[in-house]
Write an enzyme that holds these catalytic residues in place. Structure first.
Site, PDB file in Angstrom:
ATOM      1  N   ASP A 456       0.703   9.887   4.995  1.00  0.00           N
ATOM      2  CA  ASP A 456       0.436   9.205   3.728  1.00  0.00           C
ATOM      3  C   ASP A 456      -1.037   9.341   3.327  1.00  0.00           C
ATOM      4  O   ASP A 456      -1.894   9.679   4.163  1.00  0.00           O
ATOM      5  CB  ASP A 456       0.802   7.716   3.898  1.00  0.00           C
ATOM      6  CG  ASP A 456       1.258   7.059   2.603  1.00  0.00           C
ATOM      7  OD1 ASP A 456       0.988   7.601   1.524  1.00  0.00           O
ATOM      8  OD2 ASP A 456       1.875   5.969   2.685  1.00  0.00           O
ATOM      9  N   ASP A 526       7.157   6.595  -5.166  1.00  0.00           N
ATOM     10  CA  ASP A 526       7.449   5.260  -4.630  1.00  0.00           C
ATOM     11  C   ASP A 526       8.484   4.549  -5.491  1.00  0.00           C
ATOM     12  O   ASP A 526       8.957   3.474  -5.121  1.00  0.00           O
ATOM     13  CB  ASP A 526       6.172   4.420  -4.584  1.00  0.00           C
ATOM     14  CG  ASP A 526       5.510   4.487  -3.220  1.00  0.00           C
ATOM     15  OD1 ASP A 526       6.070   5.122  -2.315  1.00  0.00           O
ATOM     16  OD2 ASP A 526       4.425   3.902  -3.057  1.00  0.00           O
TER      17      ASP A 526
HETATM   18  C1  DGJ Z   1       2.786   4.377   0.225  1.00  0.00           C
HETATM   19  C2  DGJ Z   1       4.030   5.198   0.390  1.00  0.00           C
HETATM   20  O1  DGJ Z   1       4.287   5.929  -0.753  1.00  0.00           O
HETATM   21  C3  DGJ Z   1       5.191   4.276   0.758  1.00  0.00           C
HETATM   22  O2  DGJ Z   1       6.375   5.016   0.845  1.00  0.00           O
HETATM   23  C4  DGJ Z   1       4.877   3.592   2.039  1.00  0.00           C
HETATM   24  O3  DGJ Z   1       4.812   4.524   3.074  1.00  0.00           O
HETATM   25  C5  DGJ Z   1       3.577   2.838   1.915  1.00  0.00           C
HETATM   26  N1  DGJ Z   1       2.509   3.673   1.460  1.00  0.00           N
HETATM   27  C6  DGJ Z   1       3.187   2.234   3.236  1.00  0.00           C
HETATM   28  O4  DGJ Z   1       1.981   1.619   3.185  1.00  0.00           O
END
Ligand code: DGJ
Length: 718
Positions: A456, A526
């Protein structure tokens, strides 16, 4: 044409860069500038271009000396003596074959300084992509400063030319915008430092025959293979051409080249197709899958469940094992534990701490991560884990130990991101690169069964300064960050070629071809709301292949939009990419559970077609009265899977179409079978149709209420 021009044209040399269906024609002669004369469908007789008196434009226009295009420079240099002018002239060219393609190098040299630029091109035999980049060499006695150092410039003849590009933000990525090119400058750029695809993306298409169409019209794509700040400009002045210039964004990034140093710019990958946007997309998809532009592009991606929307940071041994039970019963293949599992002195129970402290939080997971990997294996599941390796928090042991490792404007307070404490590590620093490598390396050593890592990146660079770079090279940070990141990823790949790694940046913030050679897939957004995903996935598929698009079914009401959607619609939308889930399986009712179990089994059957087939987008959600449709077709056209969606309800819809297919073999016969069916068979179920009929006429779909959808398998019975 003057006599001098005719004489020059006679001695000029054609350098034809051919792909199976296209030609980019350069013209060069000793002592003259290099020109792009032609880019379009494949030519076998290059003399036609000269005979037609098509002049084209300079291949790499430079600032400061005798160039006609003052506004659209590809290169600007302050030479070692302070001179601002550069005048590159052809010296030589060479070409070398490699398995699957050909590399061309056209060497140019400045007329005054010992300063050279190689114009580099790579063509492929399995797709119509041409990569273009430069190698800039300083042979001067002292350092020079690159003020502007684009990868490539390309002219497009004026006409009714339209541009398509994508913009967005968190949870709302890849909105497609289409507009005609008018006088002035169109600029698509990014200065985020780390996540260059979150807002505007470094990809465009130019439709040369008026308003962009899906599967018709001469169309050019241009994609910058770079994960850092970029700038793509199209200048339209009173000349005959639109001038496209693409490359690293020079803002804040003047780059010093010492004596005998060279700089290689990232590739600009261009495609020409006369099959519209769809033709350009299919070429990018093939290029990515078949030529290593996404990691392991020809492997089938596994179905998974990711814990984030199920439990967020409330990770625990019990919660993880309960989810694994659900994954196993659903027939998915991989379980991924997201954020929340780590922290020693600072525990990741809220999102303001512990990034950098990659030790298990034993309050939450007393038996450690290896025990969870074993628990997954005992259920026949692969194991995956989340990390955010380029980041730290002011509340972390890492920051306490290495405050000099973060990016921060010197002498000022750090500007923090998520949780009010997040900071970006300085990837230009080799010690940080080693540390980031060690995060993955330690996971693989402690839990060798790890199959998948979600990588991430949740913060931009918003305070510029490096404790590692010397004061005269501070402006290298934005570039050296990404060179350091790529170096680290190359090292990870050299050691762990089979590890599946997901590229995530608060969703799709890093969907770019600078990074995808090291990642198997990306988290598309997301936002898991299936209606908005129709748009996000549609836009993303313009340049990226469905096998790389992680698409997860989540809870209803959806956590981002609050929208309530039927489970079938959610699955039918997610099944056009790499299918997964992002919820607690135990939240499904028994009927829903049964539907989901069958859907996973069905997806595994059609996965080779969806993940490795050619995508034909048909009805766009942008302009089809609340409808969308697309079809995936195998290369030999023997199998296809068609998807249709209805996401708006109109009484007596004024534009209800007969649903036409695309990409099929017109002469083949196809049997239709509906998949994920929840109501009685449609009249066409099990019947046979010619590909021509399905493409010319199509079939009636009931698609009853709003949020109804239909998946149809087409199996050829030639
Ligand atoms: C951002 C990501 O896009 C989410 O899917 C998740 O992993 C969160 N971070 C976790 O903090």
């Amino acid at each position: 044409m003057s006599l001098a021009a005719i004489a020059a044209a006679a001695s000029a040399k054609d350098i034809a860069l051919n792909t199976p269906n296209t030609t980019l024609l350069l013209q060069a002669e000793p002592g003259a500038r290099v020109y792009v004369r032609y880019y379009g469908s494949r030519l076998d007789d290059m003399s036609q271009v000269r005979n037609a008196n098509i002049r084209g434009e300079e291949a790499y226009p430079c600032f400061g000396y005798g160039s006609g295009f003052i506004s659209s420079m590809a290169l600007g240099v302050t030479h070692s003596d302070g001179d601002l002018g550069t005048d590159l002239r052809y010296v030589s060219d060479s070409c070398t074959g490699f398995e699957g393609g050909t590399d061309y190098v056209v060497t140019t040299r400045d007329t005054k300084h010992n300063f050279e630029v190689d114009l580099c091109y790579r063509t492929y035999g399995n797709c119509d992509v041409i990569e273009m980049w430069t190698v800039i060499r300083n042979g001067e006695k002292k350092p020079v400063v690159l003020e502007k150092y684009a990868s490539a410039a390309l002219p497009f003849r004026k006409g009714d030319v339209w541009v398509s590009h994508e913009h967005g933000t968190w949870a709302s990525e890849a909105w497609l915008t289409e507009e005609p090119l008018n006088a002035g400058r169109l600029e698509i750029a990014d200065l985020s430092g780390t996540r260059n695809a979150m807002l505007n993306r470094p990809n465009i298409m130019l439709s040369l025959d008026g308003k962009p169409r899906e599967n018709a019209g001469r169309t050019v794509g241009a994609v910058l293979c770079w994960s850092g700040n970029y700038r793509m400009t199209i200048d339209t002045d009173s000349g005959r051409y639109h001038h496209l210039v693409c490359g690293i964004n020079e803002t804040g990034s003047r780059y010093t080249l010492g004596r005998n140093e060279c700089f290689t710019t990232p590739a600009l990958a261009v495609v020409y197709s006369d099959e519209g946007k769809g033709g350009v997309s299919r070429n990018y998809h093939r290029w990515a899958r078949l030529n290593g532009k996404i990691h392991n592009g020809q492997a089938l991606r596994k179905t998974l469940l990711n814990s984030w929307e199920g439990v967020y940071l409330n990770v625990s041994q019990g919660a993880m094992e309960k989810m694994m039970d659900g994954v196993q019963a659903l027939g998915a293949e991989l379980f991924v534990m997201d954020d929340g599992w780590f922290g020693g002195k600072y525990k990741r129970s809220i999102d303001n701490c512990a990034l950098g402290d990659w030790v298990t939080d034993t309050d939450k997971l007393p038996d450690g991560v290896p025990a969870l990997e074993k628990a997954a294996a005992a259920r026949g599941l692969k194991w995956g884990i989340w990390i955010e390796p380029e980041m730290t928090n002011t509340l972390s042991e890492l920051y306490e130990k290495h405050p000099d490792w973060v990016i921060c404007n010197p002498g000022r307070e750090p500007v923090c991101g998520r949780g009010g404490t997040q900071l970006v590590l300085d990837m230009s620093n080799p010690a940080v690169q080693d540390y980031v490598f060690s995060i993955v390396d330690n996971i693989m050593k402690e839990t060798p069964g790890t199959y998948y890592i979600k990588w991430d990146c949740n913060m931009d660079i918003n305070s510029v300064g490096s404790s590692y770079l010397t004061s005269d090279r501070q402006s290298h940070l934005y570039v050296d960050y990404h060179l350091g990141l790529v170096r680290t990823l190359e090292r990870i790949r050299a050691n762990y070629p089979d590890l599946v790694i997901q590229d995530c940046a608060s969703g799709g913030g890093r969907v770019n071809y600078g990074l995808m050679p090291y990642f198997d897939e990306f988290w598309t957004s997301d936002n898991t709301d299936a209606e908005q995903r129709l748009f996000i996935q549609w836009g993303t598929s313009m340049f990226f292949p469905p096998c790389a698009m992680a698409q997860h079914v989540s809870a209803s009401p959806n956590h981002q939009t609050g929208r309530v959607l039927p489970l079938k619609f959610r699955f039918d939308v997610a099944m056009t990419g790499r299918l997964g889930m992002e919820m607690k399986p135990s939240d499904l009712s028994p009927e829903e559970f049964e539907f989901a179990r069958n859907a996973f089994a069905t997806y595994k059957e059609i996965r080779p077609v969806v993940q490795q087939g050619d995508l034909y987008r048909i009805l766009s959600p942008y302009d089809s009265h609340g409808l969308a449709s697309e079809i995936f077709v195998t290369e030999d056209k023997s199998e296809a899977v068609f998807f249709a969606y209805k996401f708006r309800q109109y009484a007596n819809s004024p534009a209800w179409p007969c649903f036409r297919f695309d990409g099929l073999d017109p002469d083949a016969q196809y049997v239709l079978t509906e998949l994920n069916r929840t109501s009685g068979p449609e009249p066409w179920e099990g019947k046979t149709f010619s590909g021509r009929f399905l493409m010319d006429t199509g079939i009636e779909l009931s698609l009853g209420g709003v949020y109804s959808s239909c998946i149809i398998r087409c199996s050829s019975c030639r």
